[in-house]
Design an enzyme around this catalytic site. Structure first.
Site, PDB file in Angstrom:
ATOM      1  N   PRO A  17       2.695 130.298  44.750  1.00 56.77           N
ATOM      2  CG  PRO A  17       2.268 132.308  43.630  1.00 56.77           C
ATOM      3  CD  PRO A  17       3.213 131.678  44.594  1.00 56.77           C
ATOM      4  CD  GLU A  42      -3.268 134.492  37.855  1.00 56.74           C
ATOM      5  OE1 GLU A  42      -3.200 135.644  37.402  1.00 56.74           O
ATOM      6  OE2 GLU A  42      -3.002 133.472  37.180  1.00 56.74           O
ATOM      7  CB  CYS A 115       1.127 134.056  35.282  1.00 57.58           C
ATOM      8  SG  CYS A 115       0.462 132.615  34.410  1.00 57.58           S
ATOM      9  N   GLY A 214      12.230 130.219  41.659  1.00 61.65           N
ATOM     10  CA  GLY A 214      12.709 129.658  40.397  1.00 61.65           C
ATOM     11  C   GLY A 214      13.875 128.700  40.544  1.00 61.65           C
TER      12      GLY A 214
END
Length: 497
Positions: A17, A42, A115, A214
């Site tokens: 996302p 999101e 986030c 990541g």
């Protein structure tokens, strides 16, 4: 509701996302290039709760539309069984309400718990949830029990491995289908190394699928690097963000496509699904990166519409052909809808193909005013207007009821006011009553207003004269006259227009 094709989160390559990036064109492109699952950007629960679900027959999409007509979330059948809807929420009941709203159009629901940006954390959402395990448990448990689609969440790691593992174990007990872990702490940024060891510790501590995220900065430069990152984290699947944003063909086993080809493929989807040009422009800029200073990059930067973006990439012909197809389809659907409306219509409604053109009437004189005055003269109840809006083209149609008979124009109008005036015209013409047009000659409503205005001016002047002579002023007589006229059959009060 039953789950037709439940998502499996093991051995998958997943589009992460990403705010402003994970809209429909990017999701479809990632699927074309080999992504197994795609997450939308999101979307905040409060904003989604204000939306209504609309089937877009022209684009063949399902749109979730805000009160201001902005499309907040758009999806289509192509991704229905592979798209996960990610929301930002800090409230279990709101999260459930949104999940139920979109459940039939997506493959799963995800809660953003990673986030670190202020717009998310200030509302208690995103990474702010990491410090409130009770709320995490409440939201996830409510969703798992309340919907039939799989529920996931995406987190960042905590300051210590032990705390992170303990949190994930607690999350696992809520019954979620998988957990995505961004291997950085909430204060860390992409330039900081990803903590593969922490993701690995999580993977070894729980039985549900762990999705590693990541690795774009340190690991993933081409397709084979995805497996390398997966092995380094012992994760079940890999979620890719920035590497996919830069070139979504990172998902191709055969290797990436040239960037020019990727951008053209992206633009085709953006045009095909009427993506807002600012979003299209933003995503293309992320792909161009260091090429933004080239001639093409400068053209893209200057573009102020989808058409201009297409011109910058020599795709004007595609834009014109696609928009022409949409216009033809829209016209066809409108005609079909009109035919259906005509067939289903009340046969007792009297119709004429008329429109209200204010240029044909004196200032401040309308057919609705004339119809109201006629009803009062004839001692009928005042006209009742029922107006509807057609979802496809947003046009209006009004039916006016006068003396138990209904009247409407056969033409649909662009506003409620125009539709009501047109209905009044149909009624007046059917009754053979003047409607106030300039071509009808002397207008008694105008003359009446002039007489009233002259009387008001005369009485106002008398009040001023009395004031000049120091006399006490009584209530102006014209106000009393107005009050008396309210009961007159000939009175035309100020209309709501």
């Amino acid at each position: 509701m039953t789950v037709n094709t439940p998502l499996c989160f093991r051995g998958k390559n997943i589009l992460a996302p990403m705010v402003r990036v994970g809209t429909l064109p990017m999701r479809l492109l990632a699927l074309d290039y080999g992504a197994d699952i795609v997450y939308c950007e999101e979307l905040i629960d409060i904003k989604m709760m204000q939306c209504k679900r609309v089937v877009n027959e022209v684009l063949e999409t399902v749109d979730f539309v805000a009160p201001n007509e902005r499309v907040v979330f758009r999806t289509c059948e192509r991704e229905r069984h592979r798209v996960v809807f990610q929301m930002g929420s800090a409230d279990a009941e709101r999260a459930l309400a949104v999940a139920k709203l979109v459940e039939s159009d997506v493959a799963g629901i995800d809660i953003n718990m990673g986030c670190p940006k202020e717009y998310s954390t200030k509302g208690g959402m995103g990474a702010a949830l990491l410090s409130d395990p009770d709320k995490i448990e409440s939201i996830l448990t409510t969703l798992v029990k309340g919907i039939c689609k799989p529920v996931t969440c995406k987190i960042r790691i905590l300051p210590s491995v032990e705390d992170t593992v303990n949190l994930v174990k607690r999350i696992e007990k809520t019954g979620i289908a998988a957990i995505a872990v961004h291997g950085r702490k909430k204060e860390e940024r992409p330039q900081h190394p990803v903590h593969c060891d922490v993701i690995k510790a999580i993977s070894e501590a729980v039985s549900i699928p762990v999705i590693a995220n990541g690795g774009s900065h340190d690991f993933i430069k081409e397709y084979t690097d995805i497996e390398t990152f997966q092995k380094a984290t012992a994760a079940s699947s890999v979620m890719i963000a920035r590497a996919a944003m830069w070139n979504p063909s990172i998902f191709r086993k055969e290797g990436p496509f040239p960037l020019k080809e990727v951008m053209q493929d992206y633009i085709k989807y953006a045009v095909r699904y009427d993506n807002h040009y600012t979003n299209t422009k933003y995503c293309l800029c992320q792909m161009l990166r260091e090429q933004l200073e080239t001639a093409q990059g400068k053209k893209l930067h200057a573009a102020q519409s989808t058409q201009e973006i297409c011109e910058a990439f020599e795709m004007s012909e595609f834009y014109e052909e696609t928009t022409a197809v949409f216009e033809a389809k829209k016209t066809s659907l409108e005609t079909k809808k009109q035919d259906e409306d005509d067939q289903m219509e009340d046969p007792d409604v009297i119709k004429m193909a008329v429109r209200f053109d204010k240029r044909e009437y004196p200032p401040q004189i309308t057919p609705k005013m004339y119809l109201l005055e006629w009803c009062r003269k004839e001692k009928h109840p005042q006209p009742v207007y029922e107006t509807v809006q057609r979802p496809l083209d947003k046009l209006f149609c009004s039916v006016v009821t006068v003396a138990d008979q209904k009247y409407r124009s056969a033409l649909w109008d662009k506003s409620k006011k125009l539709a009501e005036q047109a209905a009044a015209i149909v009624c007046l013409r059917t009754l053979g009553v003047p409607e106030g047009k300039l071509c009808e000659g002397e207008n008694h409503l105008i003359n009446k207003r002039k007489r009233e205005d002259q009387e008001h001016k005369r009485e106002d002047q008398e009040c001023l004269n009395n004031r000049d002579h120091g006399k006490d002023l009584a209530e102006p007589s014209h106000k009393k006259a107005n009050f008396a006229e309210e009961s007159s059959d000939m009175n035309v009060p100020k209309m709501q227009r």
